[in-house]
Enzyme design. Structure first.
Site, PDB file in Angstrom:
ATOM      1  CB  SER A 112      77.644 -35.977  75.861  1.00  0.00           C
ATOM      2  OG  SER A 112      76.874 -37.339  76.045  1.00  0.00           O
ATOM      3  CB  SER A 145      73.263 -37.009  73.478  1.00  0.00           C
ATOM      4  OG  SER A 145      73.713 -35.537  73.323  1.00  0.00           O
ATOM      5  CD  GLU A 161      72.329 -32.767  72.687  1.00  0.00           C
ATOM      6  OE1 GLU A 161      71.023 -32.132  72.776  1.00  0.00           O
ATOM      7  OE2 GLU A 161      72.767 -33.007  71.782  1.00  0.00           O
TER       8      GLU A 161
END
Length: 315
Positions: free
Chosen positions: A207, A245, A247
């Site tokens: 991340s 992830s 983000e």
């Protein structure tokens, strides 16, 4: 030593004097390692005054940024931005409440972003005192790599952590600080370098929390749009927003009045994009390998293979 010292400028815009998020006047950053001795910690990014106008953006949402709903609704942050390992979110949130000085009749929702450092450390060991330590170290100098919340992070299967950079736009600054814990080595794009697959490939692609600050007079809606641009910068170096992830971006402004005409906002978007791109490189150059919890050693980023400085706009 930072990226541009080793391999030259990134992008077309000039950085601020420190080439850090703290080039935005009044913004300060503090790091603290966990007193437990675990390879984890806390990083704090503090605006000069609170509340501050703010906005958020998400590319892939397998992660956490507390107070996001309030930021999206009201367009402000009421605390500094705290960064930590995933299992420290509750402790850091509580520490943020206490640090705010607000009592039970005056609710505050601290802004806490997390990345998973579980390969390297047990972030459950982070204590309120560690958060206080980061707050006590707020300043304009920003250490990068394996520091604070970045201590146990991984970036493209190399050591990850904190990276920062800034850009000047007219009379204003745009600064970015990243908590880098993302990336698939097969997609890592560093000009002039090819990479072998990692000897010990990990399944998670991690991340990144992107904190963006500016002294330009942007509205909350414009800051929401600005918060996305550092995440686009991650794509420039090789992120594709992997399934697992988180983000997530948050952008805040330090200006107290006026709104920038929308037709003039493009240079600020470009500045955030460029600053994030360079911030990842700065993180990779600064971070240092360490033992994982399973006893294996991280692979070092090949700093010695970087080429001589290139002309602006080539990286």
């Amino acid at each position: 030593m930072r990226w541009r010292d080793l391999a030259g400028p990134v992008g077309r815009l000039e950085p601020g004097a420190l080439n850090a998020i703290t080039d935005v006047p009044g913004v300060r950053v503090g790091h603290a390692q966990a007193a437990s001795g675990q390879r984890t910690g806390v990083t704090v990014v503090a605006p000069p005054a609170l509340p501050a106008r703010a906005g958020t953006a998400v590319v892939n949402g397998v992660g956490e940024l507390t107070a996001k709903l309030e930021i999206d609704e009201r367009g402000v942050i009421e605390t500094p931005v705290y960064l930590c390992g995933s299992h420290a979110v509750g402790t850091v949130f509580q520490a943020g409440v206490l640090a705010s000085g607000r009592g039970p009749e005056n609710v505050v929702l601290p802004v806490v972003g997390e990345c998973d450092d579980g390969d390297m450390a047990d972030s459950r060991t982070v204590a309120i005192e560690d958060v206080d330590g980061a707050l006590s170290k707020l300043g304009s100098e920003v250490a990068e790599g394996s520091v604070g919340a970045g201590t146990g992070m991984v970036c493209f299967d190399f050591p990850g952590g904190i990276g920062t950079s800034s850009r000047v736009v007219g009379d204003h600054h745009v600064g970015v600080l990243l908590l880098c814990n993302f990336g698939d080595r097969d997609y890592l794009d560093v000009p002039g370098l090819d990479f072998d697959p990692p000897a010990d490939r990990r399944e998670s692609h991690g991340s990144c929390i992107a904190v963006c600050a500016t002294d330009a007079p942007l509205s909350a809606q414009q800051l929401r749009r600005l918060a996305l641009r550092p995440l686009l910068g991650l794509a420039r170096i090789g992120s594709y927003g992997a399934e697992g992830s988180g983000e997530i971006g948050v952008a805040f402004g330090t200006a107290t009045g006026g709104d920038l005409p929308t037709e003039r906002i493009d240079p600020y978007f470009a500045a955030a994009y460029e600053a994030a791109h360079e911030a990842v490189y700065n993180c990779l150059v600064a971070a240092r390998p360490a033992l994982r919890l399973d006893g294996s050693m991280q692979e070092s980023f090949p700093v010695g293979r970087l080429s001589a400085p290139r002309a602006p706009g080539r990286a």
